[in-house]
Design a protein around this motif. Structure first.
Motif, PDB file in Angstrom:
ATOM      1  N   PRO A  15       0.828  -1.214   0.000  1.00  0.00           N
ATOM      2  CA  PRO A  15       0.000   0.000   0.000  1.00  0.00           C
ATOM      3  C   PRO A  15       0.856   1.255   0.000  1.00  0.00           C
ATOM      4  CG  PRO A  15       0.067  -0.935   2.195  1.00  0.00           C
ATOM      5  CD  PRO A  15       0.760  -1.923   1.293  1.00  0.00           C
ATOM      6  N   ASP A 333      -8.498   4.707  -0.127  1.00  0.00           N
ATOM      7  CA  ASP A 333      -7.777   4.286  -1.332  1.00  0.00           C
ATOM      8  C   ASP A 333      -8.192   5.144  -2.517  1.00  0.00           C
ATOM      9  OD1 ASP A 333      -6.211   1.417  -1.134  1.00  0.00           O
ATOM     10  OD2 ASP A 333      -7.768   1.596   0.388  1.00  0.00           O
ATOM     11  N   SER A 356      -5.783   0.822   4.467  1.00  0.00           N
ATOM     12  CA  SER A 356      -6.397  -0.484   4.224  1.00  0.00           C
ATOM     13  C   SER A 356      -5.344  -1.588   4.174  1.00  0.00           C
ATOM     14  CB  SER A 356      -7.184  -0.461   2.912  1.00  0.00           C
ATOM     15  OG  SER A 356      -6.333  -0.107   1.829  1.00  0.00           O
ATOM     16  N   GLY A 357      -4.157  -1.272   3.677  1.00  0.00           N
ATOM     17  CA  GLY A 357      -3.097  -2.266   3.571  1.00  0.00           C
ATOM     18  C   GLY A 357      -2.392  -2.564   4.875  1.00  0.00           C
ATOM     19  N   PRO A 362      -8.934  -5.274   4.690  1.00  0.00           N
ATOM     20  CA  PRO A 362      -8.775  -3.907   4.176  1.00  0.00           C
ATOM     21  C   PRO A 362      -9.909  -2.961   4.545  1.00  0.00           C
ATOM     22  CG  PRO A 362      -8.144  -5.497   2.503  1.00  0.00           C
ATOM     23  CD  PRO A 362      -8.737  -6.289   3.644  1.00  0.00           C
ATOM     24  N   ARG A 366     -10.648   1.579   5.947  1.00  0.00           N
ATOM     25  CA  ARG A 366     -11.213   2.232   4.773  1.00  0.00           C
ATOM     26  C   ARG A 366     -11.151   3.756   4.827  1.00  0.00           C
ATOM     27  NH1 ARG A 366     -17.520   1.666   2.748  1.00  0.00           N
ATOM     28  NH2 ARG A 366     -17.308   2.865   0.823  1.00  0.00           N
TER      29      ARG A 366
END
Length: 399
Positions: A15, A333, A356-357, A362, A366
């Motif tokens: 990420p 993201d 999320s990573g 994930p 968020r």
């Protein structure tokens, strides 16, 4: 066409780096990108380390001992001992970055299908190392409202199974900047001894503790010599990320023996990096004081700026040089990509790492991003202005 292995397909994209193509395209358009996505310090590498690289005068760059250059391991043992962690050179394996130390730690303690309990959010590349080792990471959730403190030990207890082999922490934590207290480490000690587990600690950021706090290493815990594995690196301590030199440290001879045999399989860590790392051990103490004060000033500036943005939640990290911020966006993201593809403010934009990573699921991260305060304050000022403007403009803003 031959098929890629399940292992090859299971290793997740970073990420921290997966948005690089969008950043590169933004730069091609002439947009300046403030990189808050990656822990790449802009602090100068110590002069002694650079001088040692320039002074290398050999006709052939040869293999070193698989455990590392003897004089470097001796110097590193003395370095730790001066910091109150008595060690011998034979309890250290020099690795290709802290990354190899973590992977070796997993492989030395776990068989395929075994489990490691990790407080989340956690360093995203643990997922990749675990996939390579065939290990299952079992997350135990920490929360932004608690500043990402260690979850209650009862939550760890619920997760221990007959496949559990270790607990892995990062202290100070990447990505949250949380610094575990001695009491929290003692709680981990109790559960590790109760269930006969390993306690692995990624202590790469041990030099970066703020507000009068001090780092407590797992190596200082009583009665834990057979259980503790510490992973370290010169990347952050000396601003030498590209040298790729780390260390796996343990007083458990079986762990060191296993890691050494793995080291023999890959032959040795980089020669030039070890030469530079050994020279860096002689860096004057005022270097660390200056670096500490600089990062603290950057932390204070960035957290103050984030807390001044409407709808943003951000704890005050007490270590490392990261913080997790919760943003008023529908999807972090999507927001991070939008900032690079569609937004600019005064010719600039910001690159962040979606959180999320940093979670096993994930969806949990968020609305969060990790930000690294590795830029000078003038650049951080521009980055915070651009980020605030982006949040106001983003079509998926939630409040």
């Amino acid at each position: 066409m031959p098929k890629i292995s399940r292992t090859g397909l299971s290793v997740p994209a970073s990420p921290i780096r997966k948005l690089v193509p969008y950043a590169e395209e933004a730069k091609r358009r002439g947009v300046h990108v403030y990189h808050l996505n990656i822990g790449q310090p802009d602090i100068p590498t110590p002069d002694g380390a650079l001088a040692a690289i320039r002074a290398i005068d050999v006709r052939t760059i040869a293999y070193t001992h698989s455990a590392g250059i003897a004089s470097y391991r001796e110097g590193l043992a003395q370095f730790y001992t001066r910091r109150g962690l008595p060690l011998a050179a034979g309890q250290i394996i020099v690795t290709t970055g802290g990354s190899e130390a973590i992977l070796m730690g997993m492989l030395a303690t776990c068989d395929k299908g075994d489990q490691i309990i990790v407080p989340e959010p956690y360093y995203a590349n643990y997922n990749g190392f675990a996939a390579e080792a065939g290990v299952e990471i079992v997350p135990v959730r920490s929360f932004i409202d608690d500043d990402f403190a260690l979850p209650p030990i009862a939550e760890f207890e619920k997760l221990v199974t007959d496949r559990t082999r270790a607990i892995l922490i990062c202290n100070p934590n990447n990505p949250t900047g949380y610094l575990y207290s001695p009491e929290e480490l003692r709680q981990l000690r109790e559960i590790v001894l109760k269930h006969d587990l390993f306690l692995m600690a990624d202590e790469v950021y041990s030099d970066f503790c703020y507000d009068g706090a001090t780092h407590c290493s797992v190596l200082s815990l009583d009665g834990m010599d057979e259980h503790v594995i510490m992973m370290d690196s010169i990347s952050k301590r000396f601003s030498m990320c590209g040298a790729r030199i780390g260390a796996l440290v343990s007083r458990n001879p079986a762990v060191i023996d296993a890691a050494l045999r793995m080291g023999q399989a890959r032959l040795c860590a980089p020669y030039a990096g070890q030469v530079a790392a050994e020279a860096a051990l002689h860096t004057p103490e005022d270097y660390f004081a200056t670096v500490h004060d600089e990062y603290k000033a950057r932390r204070d500036f960035m957290v103050h700026a984030l807390r001044g943005m409407e709808g943003v939640k951000c704890p005050l990290p007490r270590g490392a040089f990261y913080t997790i911020a919760e943003l008023p966006v529908d999807d972090a993201d999507r927001f991070a990509q939008w900032m690079l593809e569609h937004f600019e403010y005064k010719g600039s934009t910001v690159m962040v790492a979606p959180a999320s990573g940093f979670y096993a699921a994930p969806e949990t991260g968020r609305h969060q991003v990790r930000l690294a305060y590795v830029l000078n304050i003038d650049d951080l000022k521009g980055a915070m202005e651009a980020l605030e403007a982006g949040l106001k403009t983003y079509p998926g803003r939630t409040c």
